[in-house]
Write an enzyme that holds these catalytic residues in place. Structure first.
Site, PDB file in Angstrom:
ATOM      1  N   ARG A 313     -23.769  19.486  -3.404  1.00  0.00           N
ATOM      2  CA  ARG A 313     -23.604  19.263  -1.956  1.00  0.00           C
ATOM      3  C   ARG A 313     -24.466  20.232  -1.138  1.00  0.00           C
ATOM      4  NH1 ARG A 313     -17.014  18.279  -2.325  1.00  0.00           N
ATOM      5  NH2 ARG A 313     -17.224  16.948  -4.120  1.00  0.00           N
ATOM      6  N   ASP A 500      18.925 -17.001   5.052  1.00  0.00           N
ATOM      7  CA  ASP A 500      19.118 -15.663   5.613  1.00  0.00           C
ATOM      8  C   ASP A 500      17.936 -15.406   6.570  1.00  0.00           C
ATOM      9  OD1 ASP A 500      19.752 -12.850   5.827  1.00  0.00           O
ATOM     10  OD2 ASP A 500      18.143 -12.505   4.370  1.00  0.00           O
TER      11      ASP A 500
END
Ligand code: GDG
Length: 727
Positions: A313, A500
């Protein structure tokens, strides 16, 4: 035939451009080498970024790269441009997820722009993999760069087997919840059928985040998530054991080894190998080595520390600062303790070929692996494998995932430089028999649980999880047996349909009042009820006012509060049993006490019932308090002839006679029906299922145990089924 698709940010091959020509270099990292054999042996494809920016490519290069990667390496590239690399990779991955997941909160940046690019790039990976996926294929997604991908894949390809493995730590829920996009990340990951981590600690942290932030419980690490099981487990990644264990007779290897041996004849060697990263604790380690020299003057001139740091990096400023800090610390120790003929630390800021690393491993008396936080750390395992003589000792910090497997090493706290210094001494002076005894145990483990074993273990577990979901649902699924129900429906002229509401026709919302029927649902119910052959009943635990208001004008029969109240179209509500409320004060008093003790809970006052809701409560608190409240209420309700009904995150107390079975019985009493259907998702619907006659079609929504004859995955599939029933 099904195939395996691997997806990771980087491909196992990196593309470079040198003097206008494209070069293909094999990547070395842990993931690339780890999956190499699996990738080569099976019918598989690997999807990922080839490591070069679009901005560095000329016209036609993409096509050339695509063809070369596909023909020679079975890889499919996902191309990214400079802006995407900056915002997705450097930005969100390395400045947000990486520091936060490694517990470096102060380094964590929250930036909406980089998040948006992260979403966009995950979508880009999805578009690359989408056309490759067929039903039954195994799709294995890797690491923190692609945490949204599992959900994208599962939504479009429910028939694919989706696995996800995280190579870095998953932090405790307290840390994870700091992330602004925590829900999106969790939902993204839950698209996988199997989620793997290196250690059980990470598994625990993940499950706890899912419970606290999304409200899903787990049983033995398996979450019933919507219409699937998601299994979460630890798969500590192994190494390619043989590669490190084998004898090399290559000339240059032997020469290198001889040289190392020659130079260090009278020295004890301490070694460390890391990628440049602040999580690896390199400055802290140098300080600890200085402390060791300070406390042990006898070792000055007799020990050498090879400190190898591989550049990584390098485009990020903070990594360059870290490199400077390391260089400074090295000179500090060398300046203080070095002599004209002896320099304590030999620092290398460069990458070495793997064979050189192996030569180092074989010569080091001590391997110092003291990351401040590390998902696993493969270097420790490589060192042990390379030492076929069972010599040498690793000093390992407890914050490296590897410590949970390598307990026989000298385990230390990386922040405590006194302890690390003492650890170096213990390792150097460890008697031969003890070294052999400890290394034998670690050796055996590393050899057995190598990278192939790891990959196989993961893939077997993925297959089992997918089979569990399929068997549970398929056993009695309406997707499979629905045509029988539809046929019976079509031929009947007198039909009763009991549905339901919550969880059956609509999904769950954070609070009950947010689950209003949408237009599609209203239209669907209206069409069912419009058929003069149908008696359509909504049978719910909800109070009559809400149900009446929400479902008004649809020509439905409503049974509210589990059948206590009945309303026929155009008529008033009537009570089905005569009840009184004399019991309410004493029960309410108990509930009130618990509501005060469980922040987030509340009491819903129904006309003839009290409901205690705890969906918003902290799950660990629920674990301890809920059994208490249930016990307290059970003894009270038994003596008062009341019923205690446990729903989904709700406990309801009411007259024992008011239940869905009784409610339905009132409507079935006077007329005979040729076709009866009952559907529900909850515990309270079991009363309906047991009451309905044997010939009725009963459907359970969800994966829990049930008396119902059929099953479907979710309220969505239930709606779809109702559409086809009347269609
Ligand atoms: C992530 C997680 C997890 C190092 N220097 C050189 C070189 N290496 C090789 C090592 C080892 C690999 O790189 C490093 O692996 P680690 O596991 O130590 O660390 P990360 O790169 O951070 O990897 C980690 C891993 O994923 C796997 O899941 O263990 O926790 O952070 O194989 O030998 N290789 C060569 N030259 C070098 O100079 N050839």
């Amino acid at each position: 035939m099904s195939k395996i698709i691997f997806i990771s940010n980087r491909l196992p091959v990196t593309v470079r451009k040198k003097g206008g020509a494209l070069e293909y270099i094999k990547s070395i990292g842990g993931l690339a080498t780890g999956l190499k054999s699996c990738h080569e042996q099976s019918e598989s494809v690997w999807v990922g970024w080839p490591g070069i920016s679009d901005n560095d490519l000329d016209k036609g290069d993409q096509k050339t790269i695509r063809r070369a990667l596909s023909d020679t390496y079975h890889c499919r590239p996902v191309f990214l441009d400079d802006q995407e690399i900056d915002d997705y990779y450097q930005g969100f991955c390395n400045n947000t997820i990486w520091p936060l997941f490694h517990y470096f909160q102060s380094k964590t940046e929250y930036d909406f722009r980089t998040w948006e690019t992260y979403v966009k790039v995950n979508q880009k990976f999805f578009e690359a993999v989408d056309p490759l996926i067929h039903d039954g294929d195994i799709v294995w997604v890797h690491d923190y760069h692609l945490m949204l991908l599992p959900e994208m894949i599962k939504s479009k390809h429910p028939g694919a087997q989706v696995g996800f493995f995280l190579h870095i730590p998953f932090p405790s829920a307290e840390i994870f919840r700091m992330l602004i996009w925590r829900q999106e990340i969790l939902t993204g990951l839950l698209g996988a059928d199997l989620i793997g981590f290196h250690t059980y600690d990470y598994v625990r942290h993940f499950l706890s985040s899912v419970r606290r932030l999304l409200g899903y419980e787990n049983t033995l690490n398996t979450i019933a998530f919507e219409d699937r099981f998601v299994h979460v487990d630890a798969f500590p990644m192994g190494i390619d054991y043989n590669r490190f264990a084998m004898e090399y007779d290559d000339d240059s290897f032997l020469e290198e080894t001889r040289k190392l041996f020659e130079i260090n004849k009278d020295m004890k060697i301490v070694l460390s190998i890391d990628r440049l990263d602040y999580t690896k604790g390199v400055p802290e380690r140098i300080r600890a080595f200085g402390q060791f020299l300070h406390e042990n003057p006898d070792y000055r001139g007799k020990v050498r520390f090879y400190l190898i740091v591989a550049p990584s990096r390098t485009e990020v400023d903070s990594y360059n600062e870290l490199r400077r800090a390391i260089t400074e610390k090295v000179s500090e120790v060398n300046g203080r303790y070095g002599t004209v003929d002896w320099m304590p630390i030999w620092f290398f800021y460069q990458s070495f070929p793997q064979e050189t690393l192996i030569a180092f491993y074989r010569h080091a008396d001590v391997l110092l692996v003291t990351p401040l936080r590390d998902g696993m750390n493969l270097v420790a395992k490589e060192y042990i494998a390379a030492r076929q003589d069972l010599g040498g000792m690793a000093v390992l910090s407890e914050t490296a995932g590897a410590a949970s497997e390598l307990g026989e090493a000298v385990v230390v706290n990386a922040n405590n430089y006194f302890e690390v210094a003492a650890g170096i001494k213990t390792a150097i002076e460890m008697p031969q028999e003890e070294l052999r005894a400890r290394n034998t145990i670690m050796h055996k483990r590393i050899k057995r649980y190598n990278v192939d074993f790891w990959a196989r273990d993961f893939l077997d577990s993925l297959e089992r999880t997918v089979a569990l979901t399929q068997n549970t649902v398929a056993e009695k699924s309406i997707e499979r047996f629905g045509t029988d129900i539809i046929k019976a429906y079509k031929t009947a002229s007198r039909r009763a349909v009991f549905l339901d509401y919550d969880g059956t026709l609509v999904g769950f919302a954070p609070t009950p009042d947010q689950a209003r029927p949408d237009d599609d649902l209203r239209s669907l119910l209206a069409r069912i009820a419009a058929d003069p052959h149908n008696m359509t009943v909504i049978i719910s635990g909800r109070d009559r006012h809400t149900l009446g208001t929400w479902l008004d004008g649809l020509n439905l029969i409503l049974l509210a509060e589990h059948g206590l109240w009945l309303k026929r179209p155009g008529r008033d509500w009537e009570m089905t049993v005569s009840l009184d409320n004399a019991w309410k004060d004493s029960i309410r008093h108990v509930l009130q006490v618990y509501t005060d003790r469980m922040p987030g809970s509340f009491i819903e006052e129904k006309e003839y019932a009290l409901a205690f809701h705890y969906r918003q409560c902290e799950p660990d608190l629920v674990k301890t308090r809920y059994p208490e409240i249930r016990d307290a209420l059970t003894s009270m309700t038994q003596s008062m002839d009341l019923g205690l009904q446990e729903g989904k995150k709700v406990l309801e107390i009411k007259d024992a006679r008011a239940n869905k079975g009784y409610g339905a019985s009132l409507l079935l009493r006077d007329r005979s029906f040729e076709f009866i259907l009952g559907a529900g998702d909850d515990f309270t619907d079991e009363d309906l299922f047991s009451f309905l006659p044997e010939r009725a079609f009963t459907i359970k929504i969800g994966l829990d145990d049930s008396r119902a004859k059929y099953r479907t995955r979710s309220w969505r599939t239930m709606r779809r089924f109702l559409e086809s029933l009347i269609g």
